[in-house]
Design an enzyme around this catalytic site. Structure first.
Site, PDB file in Angstrom:
ATOM      1  N   GLN A 170     -45.531 -31.885   7.169  1.00  0.00           N
ATOM      2  CA  GLN A 170     -44.238 -32.568   7.114  1.00  0.00           C
ATOM      3  C   GLN A 170     -43.422 -32.198   5.877  1.00  0.00           C
ATOM      4  O   GLN A 170     -42.227 -32.510   5.803  1.00  0.00           O
ATOM      5  CB  GLN A 170     -44.444 -34.090   7.148  1.00  0.00           C
ATOM      6  N   CYS A 307     -49.113 -37.756  18.420  1.00  0.00           N
ATOM      7  CA  CYS A 307     -50.481 -37.424  18.816  1.00  0.00           C
ATOM      8  C   CYS A 307     -51.257 -38.659  19.271  1.00  0.00           C
ATOM      9  O   CYS A 307     -52.229 -38.549  19.998  1.00  0.00           O
ATOM     10  CB  CYS A 307     -51.216 -36.758  17.659  1.00  0.00           C
TER      11      CYS A 307
END
Length: 361
Positions: A170, A307
């Protein structure tokens, strides 16, 4: 559709797509670059040159003094890092992505989980047990956007003879490379590149055992034929992050300030200061997030990690902050970046706020 789920994936940069197309062309196209980059003939060498040019561009996002190993994504890169070091005692933060937490638990069922405070940050002085061989702390959390003190934690790990692994998925292309790390994992589709490719940066002098065996590609660490198309797209996306670093950051900061005003009455999850401003994780008491997702179909946002979507389990990240299971299920994640327009954010906020008010919260 207004897309506000940049932590799950980012839009493919047009420049990255253009770089990929010649490598996807058929034999009738004079631009065709379909040769195997591991073949010794001229077309193969041309494909290999493109791969190495992409590798250099990706490496520019990472610390000096290491090598870039292409993988299928960050999950494979993280598995290679943990498994490739052999049996070691592990210490990982409580808010790591499942790609780290589940992999670490598989290789060391007695691993140490490093707690975070209510602000979602690991204390640089957190106790780390003697004998630990690998410490893993992510640079930017994927659910709440908190930026961890990785340089301090890496120094702690080294002082006790341990290595330091950083999931920089990220943060890559947005923040400076994690200082002091021995291994860094990144993913192309989180920085406007294609899905299906990532990389593990390995500090010079550090040896790993291969996770995937076969033809010995990628310095023997990751066998299999590389895709020049994916590599080229990754490389151009990385180069764009380098050239647009300042303007991207300023744009995200402007959107962050706008969003704070648009979502008054919501509670921010995680530190308000030590965070990436492209991640806005908010909760509202009594909110039915499932209903919100169903009713706000013109806005793509998230209830947490893509996820773990649909698992029904409370977010392990929000629980680590001390939130109750009930409160964790009242949180949404809004992610924005390079291609988000201010008017889109304003329109999306109006839709989300109206739907929340309709629930009486």
């Amino acid at each position: 559709m207004i897309y506000l789920d940049y932590q799950a994936t980012t839009p493919l940069a047009p420049e990255a797509r253009a770089a990929m197309l010649p490598w996807l062309a058929g034999p009738e196209d004079p631009r065709a670059g379909y040769a195997n980059p591991h073949s010794p003939h001229r077309p193969g060498r041309g494909a290999a040159t493109a791969v190495e040019a992409a590798r250099a561009r990706v490496a520019a996002l990472l610390p000096p003094g290491g090598r870039v190993i292409f993988t299928s994504g960050a999950t494979e890169a993280l598995n290679l890092a943990v498994a490739g070091l052999g049996q070691r005692r592990l210490a990982v933060s409580a808010i790591e992505h499942a790609a780290v937490l589940d992999t670490a638990r598989f290789h060391d069922p007695a691993l140490t989980v490093l707690p975070v405070g209510a602000d979602g940050l690991v204390d640089p002085d957190v106790p780390i047990p003697p004998g630990t061989g690998l410490v893993a702390v992510m640079q930017v959390n994927n659910e709440i956007g908190t930026v961890q003190p990785v340089a301090d934690l890496a120094a702690r790990a080294h002082a006790m003879g341990a290595l330091f692994l950083c999931d920089a998925v990220q943060g890559a292309g947005k923040l400076a490379a994690p200082e002091g790390a021995d291994l860094v994992a990144i993913s192309a589709h989180k920085l406007h590149g294609p899905k299906g490719i990532g990389a593990l940066w390995v500090r010079d002098g550090l040896d790993l055992a291969p996770l995937v065996h076969g033809g010995g590609q990628e310095s023997g660490l990751r066998s299999g034929t590389l895709s020049p198309a994916l590599c080229a797209g990754f490389g151009v996306a990385a180069a764009l992050c380098t050239s647009l670093w300042k303007s991207d950051g300023e744009h995200v900061d402007d959107l962050w300030k706008q969003a704070l005003g648009l979502f008054e009455g919501w509670t921010l999850n995680g530190s308000a200061t030590q965070r990436w401003h492209g991640n806005l994780n908010l909760r509202r008491p009594g909110l039915d997030v499932g209903r919100l997702l169903s009713e706000c179909r013109t806005v793509a946002f998230s209830a947490g990690s893509a996820c773990a979507s649909g698992s029904g389990r409370p977010s392990h990240v929000l629980r680590a902050l001390g939130l109750s299971d009930r409160d964790t299920k009242t949180a949404i994640r809004i992610g924005f970046g390079r291609y988000t327009r201010a008017e889109e954010l304003e329109e999306a906020a109006a839709v989300l706020n109206a739907a929340a008010h309709a629930q009486g919260v």
